[in-house]
Design a protein around this motif. Sequence first.
Motif, PDB file in Angstrom:
ATOM      1  N   GLN A   1      67.901  47.416  27.975  1.00  0.00           N
ATOM      2  CA  GLN A   1      69.032  46.515  28.033  1.00  0.00           C
ATOM      3  C   GLN A   1      68.545  45.067  27.963  1.00  0.00           C
ATOM      4  O   GLN A   1      69.030  44.191  27.312  1.00  0.00           O
ATOM      5  CB  GLN A   1      69.653  46.558  29.487  1.00  0.00           C
ATOM      6  N   TYR A   2      67.125  44.885  28.654  1.00  0.00           N
ATOM      7  CA  TYR A   2      66.587  43.749  28.477  1.00  0.00           C
ATOM      8  C   TYR A   2      66.151  43.011  27.211  1.00  0.00           C
ATOM      9  O   TYR A   2      66.450  42.085  26.645  1.00  0.00           O
ATOM     10  CB  TYR A   2      65.371  43.555  29.421  1.00  0.00           C
ATOM     11  N   ASN A   3      65.780  43.848  26.450  1.00  0.00           N
ATOM     12  CA  ASN A   3      65.261  43.633  25.015  1.00  0.00           C
ATOM     13  C   ASN A   3      66.668  43.237  24.208  1.00  0.00           C
ATOM     14  O   ASN A   3      66.402  42.458  23.124  1.00  0.00           O
ATOM     15  CB  ASN A   3      64.596  44.554  24.428  1.00  0.00           C
TER      16      ASN A   3
ATOM     17  N   SER B   1      67.223  39.356  25.146  1.00  0.00           N
ATOM     18  CA  SER B   1      66.325  38.385  25.545  1.00  0.00           C
ATOM     19  C   SER B   1      65.537  38.016  24.377  1.00  0.00           C
ATOM     20  O   SER B   1      65.387  38.607  23.188  1.00  0.00           O
ATOM     21  CB  SER B   1      65.161  38.976  26.638  1.00  0.00           C
TER      22      SER B   1
ATOM     23  N   GLN C   1      62.259  44.137  37.907  1.00  0.00           N
ATOM     24  CA  GLN C   1      63.531  43.324  37.527  1.00  0.00           C
ATOM     25  C   GLN C   1      63.425  41.930  38.022  1.00  0.00           C
ATOM     26  O   GLN C   1      63.764  41.081  36.770  1.00  0.00           O
ATOM     27  CB  GLN C   1      64.659  43.919  38.667  1.00  0.00           C
TER      28      GLN C   1
ATOM     29  N   LEU D   1      60.924  40.366  35.315  1.00  0.00           N
ATOM     30  CA  LEU D   1      61.809  40.156  34.085  1.00  0.00           C
ATOM     31  C   LEU D   1      62.682  39.110  34.244  1.00  0.00           C
ATOM     32  O   LEU D   1      62.496  38.361  33.264  1.00  0.00           O
ATOM     33  CB  LEU D   1      62.542  41.459  33.733  1.00  0.00           C
ATOM     34  N   ASN D   2      63.420  38.885  35.178  1.00  0.00           N
ATOM     35  CA  ASN D   2      64.121  37.709  35.418  1.00  0.00           C
ATOM     36  C   ASN D   2      63.159  36.258  35.298  1.00  0.00           C
ATOM     37  O   ASN D   2      63.520  35.446  34.600  1.00  0.00           O
ATOM     38  CB  ASN D   2      64.969  37.802  36.786  1.00  0.00           C
TER      39      ASN D   2
ATOM     40  N   LYS E   1      62.448  35.851  31.704  1.00  0.00           N
ATOM     41  CA  LYS E   1      63.467  35.204  31.113  1.00  0.00           C
ATOM     42  C   LYS E   1      63.624  33.513  31.264  1.00  0.00           C
ATOM     43  O   LYS E   1      64.092  32.720  30.438  1.00  0.00           O
ATOM     44  CB  LYS E   1      64.845  35.953  31.207  1.00  0.00           C
TER      45      LYS E   1
END
Length: 333
Positions: free
Chosen positions: A213-215, A218, A246, A249-250, A253
């Motif tokens: 989902q992140y990819n 981002s 999590q 990754l935040n 970003k």
Amino acid sequence: MKKKTDEIIREVDKLTKLEKDIRYRLMIVNKNFREHSEEEIKEVYEKAKELQLQLMIKKNEEQILIEKRNELELRLKAARETLKKAEKLMSQMAVILGYLCGDLRNIHLQLEDIKEKKHLGIKVIQAQEEERYRLSREIHDGPAQILANLVLKSELCEKLIDIDTEKAKKELKALREVMRSSLQDVRKIIYDLRPMSLDDLGLIPTVERLIAQYNETSDTFVEFKFFGEKVKLLPIVEVAIFRIIQEALNNIKKHSKATNALVKIEFSDNNINLVIRDNGIGFSKESLRKADEDRGYGLMSMEERVTLLNGKFEINSSPGNGTKITATIPIDI
Ligand SMILES: Nc1ncnc2c1ncn2[C@@H]1O[C@H](COP(=O)(O)OP(=O)(O)O)[C@@H](O)[C@H]1O
Ligand SMILES: [Mg+2]
């Protein structure tokens, strides 16, 4: 005193010997009194009497001195014992003093610790409040507004049904679309609260999904690597690892400007090793310290989670060299 006593003992010995000699002479003189003049006999008598008197005096003196010496010896012994006790007491005092001083130092450290803990406690509460605020905003701006909108639209549909069935149908279709997207929002909020897949599928698939989902949204491409056997961990350990990833990754970003990042989980015999690395701008420890007051709680709560689970946490970062976060958590905490 001892010397004096020894002297007088020697004197008494000498006198005793002399007295013995004179007594012997007296006996000889008495036996053969015919051979000695009256004058001679008298002289020996006088000498013997005098010696006996001297001996008596000296013996008396000796007695007194011996008594005094014994008394002094006793006192000396008592004084020596007192000294020994005093020495023991002194060493005990030294131990107590050392103990007290050490304790004071410890108290100082403990106080620092408490201060830090209190500070951290406040930070944790602040973090929880911020999180709640964020969620309430999300529900308010998303699902709550949509639901209010839906109420209005359904009223409109109700009126339309009798007038224009086709338009009513169209409105209902649009309504369904809105409901669907709202459902997605709600699901996302629930997922943020606690991903249910953590319980259903386990940690690794949940992380895989998070990264996928992140990819999608981002600029940084995150690669995921897993080594080991997929054993079931304690729920608190799984949640901790998930939250750390999590939050990391935040941060990637929000702060890193990285093009690539890696999340690596490794289950070894006794530990779970987690590494999150990016090739972004990095940061210095000084910059963290300087901005201490209004800084976020992300890194801190990561560390707190790991230490609560008896693990080790490390951040390696410097400007221009990217950031690497390492956490090692024992499998059996
Ligand atoms: N991956 C990263 N790349 C660059 N800087 C980072 C990274 N992670 C954290 N930082 C720096 O560390 C600071 C503290 O991070 P964090 O504790 O998560 O608080 P917040 O994200 O709320 O600022 C950030 O403000 C940022 O300056
Ligand atoms: Mg952060």
